[in-house]
Scaffold this active site. Structure first.
Site, PDB file in Angstrom:
ATOM      1  N   GLY A  59       0.834  -1.198   0.000  1.00 11.07           N
ATOM      2  CA  GLY A  59       0.000   0.000   0.000  1.00 11.07           C
ATOM      3  C   GLY A  59       0.862   1.238   0.000  1.00 11.07           C
ATOM      4  O   GLY A  59       2.051   1.163   0.347  1.00 11.07           O
ATOM      5  N   CYS A  86       5.365  -6.029   1.559  1.00  7.95           N
ATOM      6  CA  CYS A  86       5.730  -4.612   1.552  1.00  7.95           C
ATOM      7  C   CYS A  86       5.064  -3.882   2.723  1.00  7.95           C
ATOM      8  O   CYS A  86       5.386  -4.130   3.868  1.00  7.95           O
ATOM      9  CB  CYS A  86       5.386  -4.014   0.195  1.00  7.95           C
ATOM     10  SG  CYS A  86       6.250  -2.474  -0.094  1.00  7.95           S
ATOM     11  N   TYR A  87       4.080  -3.022   2.457  1.00  5.73           N
ATOM     12  CA  TYR A  87       3.391  -2.332   3.565  1.00  5.73           C
ATOM     13  C   TYR A  87       2.850  -3.352   4.561  1.00  5.73           C
ATOM     14  O   TYR A  87       2.901  -3.146   5.767  1.00  5.73           O
ATOM     15  CB  TYR A  87       2.255  -1.476   3.013  1.00  5.73           C
ATOM     16  CG  TYR A  87       1.465  -0.741   4.084  1.00  5.73           C
ATOM     17  CD1 TYR A  87       1.862   0.509   4.535  1.00  5.73           C
ATOM     18  CD2 TYR A  87       0.329  -1.332   4.662  1.00  5.73           C
ATOM     19  CE1 TYR A  87       1.160   1.169   5.530  1.00  5.73           C
ATOM     20  CE2 TYR A  87      -0.377  -0.680   5.664  1.00  5.73           C
ATOM     21  CZ  TYR A  87       0.038   0.571   6.093  1.00  5.73           C
ATOM     22  OH  TYR A  87      -0.665   1.212   7.077  1.00  5.73           O
ATOM     23  N   HIS A 176       7.838  -7.711  -3.909  1.00  5.17           N
ATOM     24  CA  HIS A 176       6.527  -8.167  -4.394  1.00  5.17           C
ATOM     25  C   HIS A 176       6.630  -9.512  -5.125  1.00  5.17           C
ATOM     26  O   HIS A 176       7.013  -9.543  -6.288  1.00  5.17           O
ATOM     27  CB  HIS A 176       5.931  -7.112  -5.339  1.00  5.17           C
ATOM     28  CG  HIS A 176       5.531  -5.879  -4.615  1.00  5.17           C
ATOM     29  ND1 HIS A 176       4.293  -5.711  -4.059  1.00  5.17           N
ATOM     30  CD2 HIS A 176       6.234  -4.756  -4.312  1.00  5.17           C
ATOM     31  CE1 HIS A 176       4.225  -4.541  -3.458  1.00  5.17           C
ATOM     32  NE2 HIS A 176       5.395  -3.941  -3.594  1.00  5.17           N
ATOM     33  N   GLU A 178       4.254 -11.202  -6.237  1.00  7.15           N
ATOM     34  CA  GLU A 178       3.144 -11.348  -7.191  1.00  7.15           C
ATOM     35  C   GLU A 178       3.445 -10.792  -8.565  1.00  7.15           C
ATOM     36  O   GLU A 178       2.735 -11.096  -9.520  1.00  7.15           O
ATOM     37  CB  GLU A 178       1.871 -10.708  -6.610  1.00  7.15           C
ATOM     38  CG  GLU A 178       1.874  -9.184  -6.487  1.00  7.15           C
ATOM     39  CD  GLU A 178       2.559  -8.653  -5.218  1.00  7.15           C
ATOM     40  OE1 GLU A 178       3.364  -9.381  -4.616  1.00  7.15           O
ATOM     41  OE2 GLU A 178       2.299  -7.492  -4.858  1.00  7.15           O
ATOM     42  N   SER A 230     -24.345  -9.215 -24.350  1.00 12.93           N
ATOM     43  CA  SER A 230     -23.615  -8.217 -25.125  1.00 12.93           C
ATOM     44  C   SER A 230     -22.974  -8.863 -26.346  1.00 12.93           C
ATOM     45  O   SER A 230     -22.489  -8.177 -27.230  1.00 12.93           O
ATOM     46  CB  SER A 230     -22.514  -7.608 -24.259  1.00 12.93           C
ATOM     47  OG  SER A 230     -21.497  -8.575 -24.060  1.00 12.93           O
ATOM     48  N   GLY A 231     -22.964 -10.198 -26.366  1.00 13.88           N
ATOM     49  CA  GLY A 231     -22.287 -10.882 -27.463  1.00 13.88           C
ATOM     50  C   GLY A 231     -20.880 -11.286 -27.087  1.00 13.88           C
ATOM     51  O   GLY A 231     -20.244 -12.082 -27.765  1.00 13.88           O
ATOM     52  N   GLY A 232     -20.388 -10.740 -25.986  1.00 12.97           N
ATOM     53  CA  GLY A 232     -19.040 -11.085 -25.542  1.00 12.97           C
ATOM     54  C   GLY A 232     -19.056 -12.394 -24.759  1.00 12.97           C
ATOM     55  O   GLY A 232     -20.121 -12.940 -24.468  1.00 12.97           O
ATOM     56  N   ASP A 234     -18.313 -12.992 -21.632  1.00 12.34           N
ATOM     57  CA  ASP A 234     -18.815 -12.949 -20.248  1.00 12.34           C
ATOM     58  C   ASP A 234     -20.323 -13.178 -20.179  1.00 12.34           C
ATOM     59  O   ASP A 234     -20.798 -14.061 -19.463  1.00 12.34           O
ATOM     60  CB  ASP A 234     -18.502 -11.604 -19.579  1.00 12.34           C
ATOM     61  CG  ASP A 234     -17.053 -11.220 -19.719  1.00 12.34           C
ATOM     62  OD1 ASP A 234     -16.240 -12.122 -19.982  1.00 12.34           O
ATOM     63  OD2 ASP A 234     -16.729 -10.032 -19.592  1.00 12.34           O
ATOM     64  N   SER A 235     -21.065 -12.358 -20.918  1.00 13.23           N
ATOM     65  CA  SER A 235     -22.522 -12.497 -20.795  1.00 13.23           C
ATOM     66  C   SER A 235     -22.997 -13.796 -21.443  1.00 13.23           C
ATOM     67  O   SER A 235     -24.005 -14.362 -21.028  1.00 13.23           O
ATOM     68  CB  SER A 235     -23.241 -11.285 -21.377  1.00 13.23           C
ATOM     69  OG  SER A 235     -22.880 -11.077 -22.702  1.00 13.23           O
ATOM     70  N   THR A 236     -22.268 -14.293 -22.444  1.00 10.11           N
ATOM     71  CA  THR A 236     -22.649 -15.571 -23.051  1.00 10.11           C
ATOM     72  C   THR A 236     -22.500 -16.694 -22.021  1.00 10.11           C
ATOM     73  O   THR A 236     -23.372 -17.555 -21.897  1.00 10.11           O
ATOM     74  CB  THR A 236     -21.766 -15.871 -24.283  1.00 10.11           C
ATOM     75  OG1 THR A 236     -21.792 -14.730 -25.128  1.00 10.11           O
ATOM     76  CG2 THR A 236     -22.257 -17.072 -25.051  1.00 10.11           C
ATOM     77  N   LYS A 375     -10.989 -12.690 -16.193  1.00  8.83           N
ATOM     78  CA  LYS A 375     -11.355 -12.970 -17.585  1.00  8.83           C
ATOM     79  C   LYS A 375     -10.885 -14.344 -18.086  1.00  8.83           C
ATOM     80  O   LYS A 375     -11.628 -15.088 -18.703  1.00  8.83           O
ATOM     81  CB  LYS A 375     -10.761 -11.884 -18.480  1.00  8.83           C
ATOM     82  CG  LYS A 375     -11.228 -11.952 -19.903  1.00  8.83           C
ATOM     83  CD  LYS A 375     -12.485 -11.150 -20.035  1.00  8.83           C
ATOM     84  CE  LYS A 375     -13.076 -11.242 -21.410  1.00  8.83           C
ATOM     85  NZ  LYS A 375     -14.272 -10.386 -21.496  1.00  8.83           N
TER      86      LYS A 375
END
Ligand code: XMP
Length: 519
Positions: A59, A86-87, A176, A178, A230-232, A234-236, A375
């Site tokens: 942070g 870190c923080y 870090h 990650e 939306s056709g993408g 995700d929504s499919t 994603k």
């Protein structure tokens, strides 16, 4: 009632680092479920979640500042393994009686780490005389260790680059693990998960599918759901998932908002009606969206207005169907984190329409079964659900569509210019075999005109910017070094074929500090 399946869980407390989500991703790459929570989560909440381990993120604050974010000190005494990054490490050190000081010089970038005691955290990593390259980004450092702790690794400028208290299983890293620049960072995280937290119940997409189907059944019961398509990908995926769970109580709605790419609307309709054989309502709402967007230039304003219009269309459709209680959306984890800063201090960057832009008084309840996924996880889930590659590999397309790729006012004329340029980008990327190899490739219409010459005529026309990026999850991105040949084709074709454009430029910015979309 079916018993939900169980899997081990890691909590990540967000102290505002730009890398918080990356930590969550890395943990999930190890097939362990992770959740990000605000740093001030209560002890009771942690107890109810019964995590196998807790990771304290980095942070921007300094632990000795008056208003520095602090977690409840009792979290450090619950017997749950902890890893501070870190923080997070500095906070652990301070809360347990050590001392943190301001460094003369901020350390930023790669550093060589020497592992002094390999122990459990560094098991199999960075043996003697074989330093690891790690990524540092800090202005403070731990000056005195808390009682019971010792140093396990150091770098030239940081004597306590990694610390441990192995009895209580509390660990700290000043660097870090990650980020990809840290060598063997994922192995370090793996050691924490499997050897320190002793995680064993793996989280896979199949287990996610079972879990989420169970939760959806519980939530929706006998209700009706509409799903915004939306056709993408995700929504499919959301639609297929819901169709499996609620069958014909699902009604898919596709809104043509006039902000879509060429041919997009007909492709979606075909896919659902003919390929999946799932009923679909098509709504032509181009006029109402463009009316709302008249004179709007501010990016957030655009997003919110589009969000509102979407909801009002859905509500009208829901009324027509009758008895609909739920609206399903393909919201993903990055949307949730980037839109809602209440999860922790990570700054709000953009209001993604499917989260931040929602009007508060929406009458339908939201169902967002993918809100825990990234994603690439959604793409894998799509595979499990039997989606064809042509959809799984589709590039992401933002909910507000071309509106946020037209800088300045959105109107039919400017949409036409952008749509034509965009079509050429798609064609050339496909021809050069780049379309599915990059994360996104698109055109942006700028609000400036420049002078050109065509034939012997002076022209004064629009500029198109090309944006082509590679990314793993949209959280960070780099611009793609496209071959000159492809850039040349793109520029020539756009200037020659798109009326109203006389200049093409290439965007060479990475995320961060830029974002992928221009608005
Ligand atoms: P940025 O521009 O924030 O975008 O770097 C990250 C990824 O998110 C997509 N994006 C959106 N997706 N609704 C969406 O569904 C939105 O409002 C939205 N805004 C950006 C963007 O295309 C990129 O893949």
């Amino acid at each position: 009632m079916e018993k939900p399946i169980s899997f081990d869980k890691i909590l990540i407390l967000d102290f505002g680092s730009q890398y918080t989500q990356l930590i969550a991703r890395r943990v999930r790459e190890c097939q362990i479920y992770s959740e990000i929570h605000p740093y001030d989560i209560s002890v009771e909440k942690v107890r109810s979640l019964s995590p196998r381990g807790i990771i304290l993120s980095g942070g921007p604050a300094s632990v000795y500042e008056k208003d520095a974010p602090r977690c409840h000190p009792a979290l450090l005494r619950m017997g749950i393994p902890l890893l501070g990054i870190c923080y997070g490490m500095q906070l652990i050190a301070q809360l347990l009686g050590g001392e943190v000081a301001h460094s003369e010089k901020r350390e930023y970038g790669k550093a060589k780490l020497t592992v002094d005691r390999s122990g459990t955290l560094f098991k199999g990593l960075g043996g003697k005389g074989d330093p690891l390259t790690v990524w540092m980004s800090h202005g403070d450092h731990v000056k005195t260790l808390p009682p019971g702790f010792h140093s396990i690794a150091h770098s030239k400028n940081t004597p306590f680059a990694a610390i441990e208290e192995s009895h209580q299983r509390i660990y700290g890293l000043q660097f870090h693990p990650e980020v990809v620049h840290t060598q063997r960072g994922l192995d370090l995280i793996r050691n924490f998960l499997f050897h320190i937290c002793r995680c064993s119940h793996r989280w896979t997409l199949r287990s996610f599918l079972e879990q989420v189907s169970h939760d959806l059944k519980q939530k929706i019961q006998e209700g009706k759901v509409i799903c915004a398509l939306s056709g993408g990908v995700d929504s499919t995926v959301v639609a297929l998932l819901l169709h499996r769970v609620v069958g014909d109580r699902l009604r898919c709605i596709f809104v043509n908002n006039g902000l879509l790419r060429k041919e997009e609307a007909s492709q979606v309709v075909n896919l659902f009606r003919h390929h999946f054989k799932i009923p679909l309502t098509y709504v032509d709402a181009e006029h109402s969206f463009l009316q709302r967007l008249k004179g709007v230039v501010d990016p957030e304003d655009k997003r919110k207005k589009i969000g509102k219009e979407f909801i009002s269309v859905f509500e009208k459709e829901a009324q027509k169907i009758g008895g609909v209680k739920y609206l399903a959306q393909g919201t993903l984890y990055p949307d949730v984190i980037e839109s809602v800063s209440s999860k922790g201090p990570s700054a709000t960057i953009k209001s993604h329409h499917n989260v931040g832009g929602l009007p508060e008084k929406m009458k339908l309840k939201l169902v967002e079964p993918l809100r825990e996924l990234f994603k690439d996880e959604v793409r894998q889930l799509g595979k499990v659900l039997g989606l064809p590659d042509s959809i799984i590999k589709r590039q992401p397309f933002p909910g507000p569509g071309l509106a946020i790729r037209i800088i300045g006012e959105v109107n039919r004329e400017r949409l036409e210019i952008l749509r034509n340029a965009d079509e050429i980008v798609m064609e050339e990327m496909t021809r050069g075999h780049f379309l599915t190899r990059v994360w996104q490739s698109f055109a942006v219409l700028l609000p400036v005109k420049t002078v050109g010459v065509m034939g012997d005529e002076r022209t004064y026309e629009n500029v198109i910017a090309l944006r082509v990026v590679e990314s793993q999850d949209g959280m960070t991105a780099d611009w793609v070094r496209l071959p000159y040949k492809i850039l040349e084709h793109l520029s020539n074709r756009i200037i020659n074929e798109v009326r109203g454009v006389n200049r093409v430029v290439y965007d060479i910015s990475s995320k961060p500090p830029s974002t992928i979309e221009w608005e």
